[in-house]
Design a protein around this motif. Structure first.
Motif: not given
Length: 757
Positions: A146-175
């Protein structure tokens, strides 16, 4: 030739001796009265030394021109008044300065790692209202989120994720399916046509999260969407998942990383149901609070009849309960006669975890019986020896009810106090928010692993990746930390917050002091009216308020300043205790506990003295120190009566609050649970009937407290005036008492008993 003197006859000698005897008795009586008054016992002026007064201070001498609250006054404690006004002006300037530099949007809108607001109109993030965390496992608690002190990158989005997905899974499925990247890219820093970076490069640049999982927004932030299935904690119907870095994570780990978030999310659903219940029952709540106000008013007015009854019923109840306890202990003691091991002592069996073993000993019940018997004897003896003072206390309670009946406008004054307090609280809160949001975004180096020598140093996110810090600490980020600056104003933000808090405490205590002094002036006008209610001056409450503001602002500010200083010290001690709780030794904890206890006691003593000092100020118009001294001496000369009066008043008022809140609570319970449909049809289909029920009960108690606070101030004022009346006057035609007929009858009865003795 001189005439021979005739020797006195027996008759002449008898008459001469009678005159001398009468003169001696009159002189003795005058000396007794004089000694009684010099001893300082206001009570002994009508019991002739019966109460055993002390010699603290000196009573006021008779003033034939004194007819109540002094009208010819002058300003008191002028220096403190000037300081108080300067502080208020400075407080206003502080608020204006905070308003210029602060930005409350920083509280209303979440801020990303670059210091940009999410959802702010007119910015690129206008449609991106939710804050998303790349690696939630880096966060240790919800407070950091809540205080924005979490030590990780934070960005603004229009909606929250709705499913499980890793970057590697997306990278291979993108093909095979490009829509995987279009979905995943909305949670990256910058959108691109396709994923061009390898996984290792992605980790270094921190452009995208390594994995996403089902979340939902709360407080404009994406939090894990936890749920329970067959008694197991799950997220997206899974208990384990891949975190994108090759590790298999358990849902419990994610729950630990966001500890308490699930409860907060569930609380949102509960909050919606509570809101629905309030929307359904709001008019019933208002009706209940209105009835509570009427009951409180009726209770105060009827105390002139019921005060004695309530007190003696309570005392007889206490005596009866103690007597039953003695009888019960004796019965248990008798039952244990002859039983094995019942003759053992507590010392013989030692310390036992099973407490029931102690109740199998005769010594335990015998000890309880002795303790209860001692308490019973103490209560009865106190009633015997303090019966006169208790009767006078009850008479004063009845007199307070009459006073409020003659000056009903005093019951409205708590509303004015509530308005003043609301203004002070609102100004303090707004100023604190503006001060907290003053300055420009400050960015600091954050290392998720916590092993960077440059951690917590300020940085520039625009050029951070090209600096030596990024090379020395590969996993470090330059994230937004807080708002601040290097100007003189920004360097003293913490000091301004402390000043804001201190002046807030000062103003709160001043508003309360103003109310006490105003009510004291109004009720003193009632008491010092010789013929009640004919001699009561017109508009006593308004007159007393004007006198307090015009002449005694400095004195009220002085008393409230002392109290605010003590409260500030208590807050500092509490803050240090919270900050150093884990680093303290047993000795330091003990010393701090002693300090907190001492300042708690000091605060309550000062409140008690201030309250009676304000009564003296309202009556005599003197400065704070002299009024406090006179009030202290007067109370110490009558310390036993003060103790009895306080206990009797506290009991009656507490019983009244419980009675009002209990009656309204019972009616609300029957209504909201639909137990009285034949009388009135209450609201149906409530989610939680206890929500409006508790609201009505708490609101009724607060309303009763507001009414009875006026009554308590009335009793204190009349009590002080009563003691002053006894010291000033003697009941003669030249110096008549100003007290009511009921009090005068009690005094006359006591005086006749003293003469017989």
């Amino acid at each position: 030739m001189a005439k021979k003197r005739k020797p006195p006859s027996i008759k002449d000698a008898f008459l001469s001796n009678s005159v001398l005897l009468r003169s001696g008795l009159l002189l003795k009586r005058q000396l007794l009265i004089l000694m009684s008054r010099q001893a300082g016992s206001s009570w002994s002026s009508w019991t002739l030394g019966k109460s055993g007064a002390s010699t603290i201070g000196s009573p006021r001498t008779f003033d034939p021109d004194f007819k109540g609250p002094v009208a010819d006054r002058s300003c008191t404690d002028v220096l403190c008044c000037i300081i108080f006004i300067l502080f208020i002006i400075g407080y206003i300037l502080l608020g204006l300065m905070a308003w210029v530099h602060g930005d409350p949007r920083r509280v209303a809108y979440p801020t990303d790692s670059n210091g940009h607001f999410c959802g702010q109109k007119g910015t690129p993030n206008e449609n991106k209202t939710i804050l998303f965390y790349f690696n939630l496992f880096s966060c240790t608690s919800p407070s950091l989120l809540v205080n924005l002190q979490c030590p990780t990158t934070q960005i603004c989005v229009s909606k929250c994720p709705e499913k499980f997905l890793t970057y590697m899974e997306m990278y291979f499925m993108y093909r095979t399916r490009e829509n995987y990247w279009s979905y995943y890219s909305q949670f990256c820093k910058a959108a691109s046509a396709k994923p061009v970076k390898a996984f290792t490069q992605l980790l270094l640049d921190d452009d995208c999260p390594t994995a996403i999982f089902p979340s939902r927004p709360f407080l404009q932030r994406c939090f894990p969407d936890f749920s329970t299935k067959n008694g197991l904690l799950t997220i997206g119907n899974k208990t384990t998942f891949n975190d994108g870095s090759g590790k298999t994570r358990n849902v419990v780990e994610l729950r630990a990383a966001a500890n308490g978030v699930n409860k907060i999310l569930d609380a949102r659903a509960i909050g919606m149901k509570v809101f629905e219940d309030y929307a359904t029952t709001w008019y019933w709540i208002l009706i209940g609070l209105t009835i509570a106000m009427l009951l409180s008013w009726m209770f105060v007015i009827l105390l002139r009849v019921t005060a004695g009854f309530l007190f003696w019923v309570f005392i007889l109840g206490v005596i009866g309960i103690l007597a039953y306890g003695i009888w019960h202990c004796y019965q248990e003691y008798s039952k244990l006669q002859g039983k094995p091991n019942s003759h053992l002592s507590i010392y013989n069996i030692g310390i036992q975890t099973d407490i029931s073993m102690y109740f199998q000993l005769k010594q335990t019940w015998f000890t309880f019986m002795i303790i209860l018997a001692i308490l019973e004897v103490i209560v009865i003896v106190m009633l015997i020896f303090l019966r006169d003072r208790i009767r006078v206390s009850i008479a004063l309670l009845k007199e307070g009810s009459k006073a409020i009946g003659y000056i009903p406008s005093t019951l409205i004054y708590p509303v004015l106090t509530f308005i003043f307090l609301s203004i002070c609280i609102s100004y303090w809160a707004v100023t604190a928010v503006y001060l907290a949001t003053s300055g420009t975004p400050i960015y600091k180096v954050i290392a998720p692993e916590g092993q960077c020598e440059h951690e917590n140093k300020t940085c520039d996110p625009e050029i951070f990746n090209t600096t030596e810090i990024a090379k020395a600490c590969p996993g470090a980020h330059c994230n937004f930390a807080f708002y601040g600056g290097k100007s003189l104003y920004h360097q003293y933000i913490t000091t301004f917050q402390i000043v804001n808090l201190f002046i807030f405490l000062w103003l709160i205590n001043f508003v309360i002091a103003l109310g006490q002094c105003t009510l004291a002036g109004a009720f003193a006008s009632y008491y010092w009216a010789l013929k009640k209610p004919d001699d009561i001056p017109p508009h006593p409450l308004f007159t007393a308020f004007g006198r307090a503001i015009r002449y005694h602002t400095g004195s009220l500010a002085f008393g409230s300043l002392i109290l605010a200083t003590i409260q500030m010290v208590r807050l500092v001690l509490q803050y240090l205790d919270n900050r150093l709780k884990d680093a303290q030794s047993n000795i330091s904890r003990f010393l701090q506990c002693c300090l907190k206890c001492c300042f708690w006691c000091l605060e309550h003593v000062v409140k008690f003295l201030n309250r009676h000092a304000y009564v003296m100020i309202a009556i005599y118009g003197q400065n704070f120190c002299r009024s406090a001294r006179d009030a202290f001496n007067l109370l110490m000369r009558n310390v036993l009566k003060v103790a009895v009066m306080d206990r009797v008043t506290e009991f009656v008022l507490t019983l009244g609050k419980i009675l009002v809140a209990g009656c309204i609570g019972i009616l609300a319970f029957l209504l909201f649970t639909e137990r009285i449909p034949m009388i009135v049809e209450g609201p149906t289909s409530l989610n939680y009937y206890w929500v409006p029920l508790l609201t009505v009960i708490i609101g009724s108690y607060l309303i009763a407290h507001g009414f009875f606070s006026v009554y308590a101030m009335c009793i204190d004022t009349i009590f002080i005036c009563f003691l002053e009346d006894l010291e000033r006057n003697d009941g003669s035609t030249a110096r008549p008492y100003y007290m009511s007929q009921s009090l005068l009858k009690i005094m006359s009865k006591q005086s006749s008993q003293t003469k017989k003795q």
